[in-house]
Design an enzyme around this catalytic site. Structure first.
Site, PDB file in Angstrom:
ATOM      1  N   LYS A  75       0.882  -1.180   0.000  1.00 30.47           N
ATOM      2  CA  LYS A  75       0.000   0.000   0.000  1.00 30.47           C
ATOM      3  C   LYS A  75       0.911   1.218   0.000  1.00 30.47           C
ATOM      4  O   LYS A  75       1.480   1.588   1.023  1.00 30.47           O
ATOM      5  CB  LYS A  75      -0.921   0.014   1.223  1.00 30.47           C
ATOM      6  N   ARG A  89      -8.523  10.497  -6.971  1.00 30.19           N
ATOM      7  CA  ARG A  89      -9.472   9.623  -6.283  1.00 30.19           C
ATOM      8  C   ARG A  89     -10.870  10.242  -6.274  1.00 30.19           C
ATOM      9  O   ARG A  89     -11.864   9.543  -6.370  1.00 30.19           O
ATOM     10  CB  ARG A  89      -8.996   9.404  -4.850  1.00 30.19           C
ATOM     11  N   ARG A 146     -17.132   0.314  -1.547  1.00 35.00           N
ATOM     12  CA  ARG A 146     -16.164  -0.108  -0.544  1.00 35.00           C
ATOM     13  C   ARG A 146     -16.650  -1.453  -0.027  1.00 35.00           C
ATOM     14  O   ARG A 146     -17.676  -1.530   0.629  1.00 35.00           O
ATOM     15  CB  ARG A 146     -16.111   0.911   0.598  1.00 35.00           C
TER      16      ARG A 146
HETATM   17  P1  ATP Z   1      -6.797   5.856   2.991  1.00 29.14           P
HETATM   18  O1  ATP Z   1      -7.085   6.940   3.983  1.00 29.14           O
HETATM   19  O2  ATP Z   1      -6.355   4.594   3.609  1.00 29.14           O
HETATM   20  O3  ATP Z   1      -5.932   6.275   1.837  1.00 29.14           O
HETATM   21  P2  ATP Z   1      -9.041   6.056   1.322  1.00 29.14           P
HETATM   22  O4  ATP Z   1     -10.396   6.250   1.903  1.00 29.14           O
HETATM   23  O5  ATP Z   1      -8.392   7.190   0.623  1.00 29.14           O
HETATM   24  O6  ATP Z   1      -8.167   5.485   2.456  1.00 29.14           O
HETATM   25  P3  ATP Z   1      -9.118   3.356   0.585  1.00 29.14           P
HETATM   26  O7  ATP Z   1      -9.731   2.655  -0.525  1.00 29.14           O
HETATM   27  O8  ATP Z   1      -9.736   3.131   1.890  1.00 29.14           O
HETATM   28  O9  ATP Z   1      -9.099   4.883   0.256  1.00 29.14           O
HETATM   29  O10 ATP Z   1      -7.583   2.973   0.622  1.00 29.14           O
HETATM   30  C1  ATP Z   1      -7.005   2.692  -0.589  1.00 29.14           C
HETATM   31  C2  ATP Z   1      -6.136   3.823  -1.078  1.00 29.14           C
HETATM   32  O11 ATP Z   1      -4.795   3.394  -0.957  1.00 29.14           O
HETATM   33  C3  ATP Z   1      -6.357   4.033  -2.541  1.00 29.14           C
HETATM   34  O12 ATP Z   1      -7.267   5.074  -2.767  1.00 29.14           O
HETATM   35  C4  ATP Z   1      -4.997   4.348  -3.106  1.00 29.14           C
HETATM   36  O13 ATP Z   1      -4.760   5.737  -3.131  1.00 29.14           O
HETATM   37  C5  ATP Z   1      -4.023   3.794  -2.090  1.00 29.14           C
HETATM   38  N1  ATP Z   1      -3.236   2.631  -2.547  1.00 29.14           N
HETATM   39  C6  ATP Z   1      -1.920   2.461  -2.328  1.00 29.14           C
HETATM   40  N2  ATP Z   1      -1.489   1.310  -2.809  1.00 29.14           N
HETATM   41  C7  ATP Z   1      -2.538   0.689  -3.371  1.00 29.14           C
HETATM   42  C8  ATP Z   1      -2.723  -0.560  -4.025  1.00 29.14           C
HETATM   43  N3  ATP Z   1      -1.722  -1.422  -4.177  1.00 29.14           N
HETATM   44  N4  ATP Z   1      -3.966  -0.867  -4.452  1.00 29.14           N
HETATM   45  C9  ATP Z   1      -4.994  -0.019  -4.289  1.00 29.14           C
HETATM   46  N5  ATP Z   1      -4.878   1.178  -3.683  1.00 29.14           N
HETATM   47  C10 ATP Z   1      -3.669   1.534  -3.218  1.00 29.14           C
END
Ligand code: ATP
Length: 588
Positions: free
Chosen positions: A252, A272, A417
């Site tokens: 991640k 995003r 989600r």
């Molecule tokens: P967070 O605060 O954890 O970034 P979020 O609400 O923005 O959460 P989530 O879907 O919960 O979004 O977490 C996934 C985020 O992590 C993605 O939006 C992306 O930006 C990031 N990311 C980093 N590495 C990866 C990966 N290998 N696959 C998917 N997403 C990834």
């Protein structure tokens, strides 16, 4: 179509918070709307004129609107400001002012939705030194022909203060009922929305082509797809419980998510929150066409700042230096990045959303060639808790946040989600379990070193039920001088004369802001609070929840809307989780 039909409908919608009633009003409105302007009505309902990703903003400030009301009513700006202060809503203030005026003048012509929409479009397109004057002329010419009620809604749309509480889902419910006879068909509309991010286009399609048209809805290049999101897990053990015996683990990365649309040499990047962010990454635009072995493709990647000498990943905040208006080229060389691809959603005319993860990953590895700038996100298939732990260590050691765990046999669920993707962050394993993304709603001026800037910020979580922002803490730590300057600059554009009605707080603040900016904080714990409004009355009557010892992490979450901030639901879960840890510890 007469604008009064829309204004009356908006008026009814504003007076209720019941979803069923709202849906009914929407259905009636859609039934009164000619097919060829349904998309415009849907945009206006959301306070926009085009889908977000086109980046067309009205950009009308309160001051300008006040001047326009003054021009069209002949009443001084001072008086209008007074009225505004009393009512807290400029739309309402305009109604009162114009009601006085209509007693002495006659309305010349009915204004139509078409005319309003076209004028708003023109306003949004205006640029340059004379644009403010022109905007004011356009607004006052509409106001001249508007009834007080119409004027009120015109202004709310222009200022972005229309607060109907109609979520996209409610609009889709109403579209399904109005054009297919039943709410049951919403799922099909949702799919169309998830692949196009354009509710106006979805409305136009169902109105003109019916359900058939919606079912044939396809991905279109340069219309962003709503991203798939992940649920969180707290431990390696929990990840095994939820994911089963074999699944994919990816690093991640701590950067910015980019959806990359490519058609030959043309490349467009979306964030995003589906904003066009191409201008911040000219290096991606330039390098991608030669790295991709396909004519047309939609890919997902994480752009991450790197240390050019060691190739090491750097934290997210390094990337923020690229979010500037001028001298982007300089920032590009100063803050180098790599683009790390993790998914492919569309390739050469074909959607890959329904293809399973492994199939998509194979295609990705085939069509994206790696070099110094373009990478595949590190991935491995894991089968045991030990393997997860091991890969997590590697990821943290390379400067990542943790792991993304993905089921290998599942499709890409645009716009949702779910638990096909889980995130396991290192920080989830500490006491509170997570950082929070909170909305900056107010501020207090700083003293000493912080004079002339905001020393402390008032933050809020998001209450989904009431669509409001509930105060949860003040934060004054974690700010370097550079952050203080940056935040002061960003926030000064968001200052409001009166507290926005969506802010729920009893605190006094030196300044109030439009609830728009999201920042990340960590805290030592969540406590019961008699003064803060987050999750008020849920744990105990007349009591809310608050963060204890909050600290800014340095992340300004420009890619998030205020509605993407941590919800009260999440705060309650964290509060309960922390109590459970304390209880478990006391038993040890
Ligand atoms: P967070 O605060 O954890 O970034 P979020 O609400 O923005 O959460 P989530 O879907 O919960 O979004 O977490 C996934 C985020 O992590 C993605 O939006 C992306 O930006 C990031 N990311 C980093 N590495 C990866 C990966 N290998 N696959 C998917 N997403 C990834």
């Amino acid at each position: 179509m007469k604008f009064s039909i829309l204004a009356e409908s908006l008026n009814k919608m504003e007076s209720t918070t019941k979803r069923l009633e709202l849906t009914q009003y929407l259905v009636e409105l859609f039934e009164n709307t000619p097919q060829d302007i349904i998309s415009r009505i849907v945009y206006l309902l959301q306070g926009k004129i085009r889908p977000d990703f086109e980046g067309i903003e009205l950009g009308v400030a309160e001051k300008l609107a006040i001047k326009a009301i003054s021009k069209s009513s002949g009443i001084t700006t001072k008086k209008i400001e007074e009225e505004y202060r009393k009512s807290g809503d400029l739309g309402q203030a305009a109604t009162i002012i114009l009601e006085q005026k209509t007693q002495t003048t006659f309305l010349v012509e009915n204004i139509t939705v078409e005319r309003v929409y076209e004028t708003l479009f023109k306003i949004a397109r205006l640029e340059g030194s004379r644009s403010q004057d022109m905007k004011m002329k356009y607004i006052s010419s509409l106001l001249n022909d508007a009834t007080p009620l119409e004027a009120s809604y015109l202004l709310k749309i222009l200022l972005g203060t229309l607060r109907l509480g109609v979520a996209e889902n409610t609009v889709m419910d109403a579209l399904a009922i109005a054009y297919s006879g039943t709410k049951e068909n919403r799922k099909a509309l949702e799919h169309a929305y998830n692949v196009s991010s354009d509710l106006g286009k979805v409305a136009e399609t169902i109105a003109s082509k019916g359900l058939k048209g919606i079912e044939q809805f396809e991905i279109v290049l340069f219309n962003p797809i709503r991203p798939m999101l992940a649920d969180r897990v707290k431990s390696e053990e929990e990840s095994i419980e939820k994911m089963g015996i074999e699944f994919a683990a990816e690093y991640k990365l701590d950067g910015e998510r980019v959806q990359v649309h490519v058609d030959g040499k043309k490349v467009v990047l979306f964030s995003r929150s589906l904003e066009n962010i191409s201008k911040y990454y000219p290096d991606i635009i330039e390098n991608i066409p030669q790295a991709v072995e396909a004519d047309q493709v939609i890919l997902e990647a994480e752009a991450v700042a790197i240390n050019e000498n060691s190739g090491e990943f750097l934290p997210f905040q390094e990337l923020m230096h690229r979010r500037r208006k001028y001298k982007i080229e300089k920032a590009v060389t100063q803050y180098p990045i790599t683009v790390n691809f993790f998914d492919v959603l569309y390739c050469n005319g074909k959607s890959y959303l329904d293809k399973d993860y492994i199939g998509r990953r194979r295609l990705l590895e085939k069509i994206v060639k790696e070099d110094n700038f373009v990478k595949h996100v590190p991935m491995t298939i894991v089968k045991s808790q030990n393997e997860v732990e091991d890969f997590l260590e590697n990821s943290i050691n390379s400067g990542c946040e943790g792991l993304m765990l993905k089921m290998t046999d599942k499709p890409y669920q645009a716009g949702s989600r779910g638990n096909y993707w889980l995130k396991l962050k290192r920080e989830y394993r500490n006491e509170l379990g997570d950082s929070l993304d909170l909305v900056v709603i107010g501020a207090y001026f700083g003293k000493g070193r912080r004079t002339g800037r905001y020393g402390t910020l008032l933050l809020a979580s998001y209450d989904e039920d009431t669509d409001t922002f509930t105060s949860i803490c003040k934060v004054g730590t974690g700010f370097t001088d550079e952050y203080l300057d940056q935040l002061y600059q960003i926030l000064s554009d968001k200052v409001t004369i009166k507290k926005n009605p969506r802010i729920n707080s009893e605190m006094e603040a030196n300044v109030w802001f439009e609830p728009e900016l999201v920042i990340e904080v960590v805290a030592s714990e969540i406590t019961l609070s008699p003064i803060h409004k987050a999750a008020r009355d849920v744990m105990r009557k007349d009591t809310g929840l608050a963060l204890r010892f909050p600290k800014f992490t340095g992340k300004i979450r420009v890619e998030k809307f205020a509605e993407d901030a941590s919800t009260n639901e999440e705060v309650i879960t964290l509060y309960k989780g922390q109590k459970k840890i304390a209880h478990d510890k006391s038993l040890m």
